[in-house]
Design a protein around this motif. Structure first.
Motif, PDB file in Angstrom:
ATOM      1  N   SER A  55       0.930  -1.257   0.013  1.00  0.00           N
ATOM      2  CA  SER A  55       0.107  -0.017   0.000  1.00  0.00           C
ATOM      3  C   SER A  55       0.809   1.143  -0.102  1.00  0.00           C
ATOM      4  CB  SER A  55      -1.014  -0.141   1.122  1.00  0.00           C
ATOM      5  OG  SER A  55      -0.469   0.003   2.471  1.00  0.00           O
ATOM      6  N   LEU A  58       2.104   2.038  -3.546  1.00  0.00           N
ATOM      7  CA  LEU A  58       1.061   2.471  -4.494  1.00  0.00           C
ATOM      8  C   LEU A  58       0.795   3.951  -4.014  1.00  0.00           C
ATOM      9  CD1 LEU A  58      -1.000  -0.879  -4.732  1.00  0.00           C
ATOM     10  CD2 LEU A  58       0.595  -0.071  -6.179  1.00  0.00           C
ATOM     11  N   THR A  59       0.620   4.263  -2.771  1.00  0.00           N
ATOM     12  CA  THR A  59       0.119   5.458  -2.639  1.00  0.00           C
ATOM     13  C   THR A  59       1.191   6.629  -2.336  1.00  0.00           C
ATOM     14  OG1 THR A  59      -0.106   4.861  -0.005  1.00  0.00           O
ATOM     15  CG2 THR A  59      -2.037   4.409  -1.438  1.00  0.00           C
ATOM     16  N   GLU A  60       2.289   6.255  -1.907  1.00  0.00           N
ATOM     17  CA  GLU A  60       3.460   7.128  -1.640  1.00  0.00           C
ATOM     18  C   GLU A  60       4.363   7.624  -2.524  1.00  0.00           C
ATOM     19  OE1 GLU A  60       5.029   5.968   2.196  1.00  0.00           O
ATOM     20  OE2 GLU A  60       3.180   5.765   3.103  1.00  0.00           O
ATOM     21  N   ARG A  65       0.781   6.840  -7.879  1.00  0.00           N
ATOM     22  CA  ARG A  65      -0.541   7.445  -7.317  1.00  0.00           C
ATOM     23  C   ARG A  65      -1.315   7.410  -8.651  1.00  0.00           C
ATOM     24  NH1 ARG A  65       2.144  12.099  -4.576  1.00  0.00           N
ATOM     25  NH2 ARG A  65       3.183  11.062  -2.761  1.00  0.00           N
ATOM     26  N   ARG A  69      -6.651   1.929  -7.651  1.00  0.00           N
ATOM     27  CA  ARG A  69      -7.655   2.559  -6.840  1.00  0.00           C
ATOM     28  C   ARG A  69      -7.515   2.251  -5.490  1.00  0.00           C
ATOM     29  NH1 ARG A  69     -13.225   1.090  -9.759  1.00  0.00           N
ATOM     30  NH2 ARG A  69     -12.792   1.673 -11.826  1.00  0.00           N
ATOM     31  N   SER A  70      -7.981   3.058  -4.655  1.00  0.00           N
ATOM     32  CA  SER A  70      -7.948   3.033  -2.966  1.00  0.00           C
ATOM     33  C   SER A  70      -9.053   1.749  -2.706  1.00  0.00           C
ATOM     34  CB  SER A  70      -8.503   4.300  -2.403  1.00  0.00           C
ATOM     35  OG  SER A  70      -8.398   3.818  -1.145  1.00  0.00           O
ATOM     36  N   THR A  71      -8.362   1.133  -1.573  1.00  0.00           N
ATOM     37  CA  THR A  71      -9.165   0.049  -0.981  1.00  0.00           C
ATOM     38  C   THR A  71     -10.236   0.613  -0.004  1.00  0.00           C
ATOM     39  OG1 THR A  71      -7.659  -0.137   0.930  1.00  0.00           O
ATOM     40  CG2 THR A  71      -7.166  -1.486  -0.962  1.00  0.00           C
ATOM     41  N   ARG A  72     -10.561   1.798  -0.127  1.00  0.00           N
ATOM     42  CA  ARG A  72     -11.455   2.442   0.857  1.00  0.00           C
ATOM     43  C   ARG A  72     -12.867   1.948   0.234  1.00  0.00           C
ATOM     44  NH1 ARG A  72      -8.089   7.665   1.432  1.00  0.00           N
ATOM     45  NH2 ARG A  72      -6.944   6.832   3.588  1.00  0.00           N
ATOM     46  N   ASN A  78     -10.603  -3.775  -6.248  1.00  0.00           N
ATOM     47  CA  ASN A  78      -9.443  -3.284  -5.466  1.00  0.00           C
ATOM     48  C   ASN A  78      -9.630  -3.887  -3.922  1.00  0.00           C
ATOM     49  OD1 ASN A  78      -6.899  -2.549  -4.016  1.00  0.00           O
ATOM     50  ND2 ASN A  78      -7.285  -0.203  -4.605  1.00  0.00           N
ATOM     51  N   LYS A  83      -5.561  -6.392  -6.996  1.00  0.00           N
ATOM     52  CA  LYS A  83      -5.396  -4.673  -7.237  1.00  0.00           C
ATOM     53  C   LYS A  83      -5.459  -4.619  -8.775  1.00  0.00           C
ATOM     54  CE  LYS A  83      -3.876  -3.810  -3.219  1.00  0.00           C
ATOM     55  NZ  LYS A  83      -4.643  -3.210  -1.888  1.00  0.00           N
ATOM     56  N   TYR A  85      -5.369  -2.326 -12.407  1.00  0.00           N
ATOM     57  CA  TYR A  85      -4.994  -1.180 -12.690  1.00  0.00           C
ATOM     58  C   TYR A  85      -4.827  -1.315 -14.412  1.00  0.00           C
ATOM     59  CZ  TYR A  85      -0.997  -4.438 -13.129  1.00  0.00           C
ATOM     60  OH  TYR A  85      -0.180  -5.872 -13.301  1.00  0.00           O
TER      61      TYR A  85
END
Length: 94
Positions: A55, A58-60, A65, A69-72, A78, A83, A85
């Motif tokens: 994570s 993929l996010t930092e 970025r 997609r976010s896992t939220r 995702n 995951k 893409y």
């Protein structure tokens, strides 16, 4: 369509191989998208690796970025072990 990429590693602990494998995964996601399979020792370690290590990649990492997609959200594109893409997906198994 390009073939499936398989990233598998089993080495002694704390020698940097996980970071190397993550770099390979990041390369394929960004530059040569295709399905990727990453296999770890068991399902628990696979989920821990995805949550605690992948994570961050993929996010930092600026160039990563927005590619995954976010896992939220509650979509199947995702999850902790899948995951998606553009051009492929990363399946994480244990």
């Amino acid at each position: 369509m390009p073939g499936v990429r398989e990233v598998t590693w089993m080495f002694s602990a704390q020698v940097g191989k996980t970071e190397g494998a993550m770099n390979v995964i990041g390369y394929y996601i960004q530059h040569d998208p295709a399905p990727i399979l990453s296999v770890l020792e068991d399902e628990g370690k696979a989920e821990d690796w995805s949550k605690n290590r992948l994570s961050g990649l993929l996010t930092e990492t600026p160039c990563m970025r927005g590619l995954v997609r976010s896992t939220r959200g509650r979509d199947s594109e995702n999850t902790m072990t899948y995951k998606a893409y553009p051009g492929g997906y990363l399946a994480i198994a244990g």
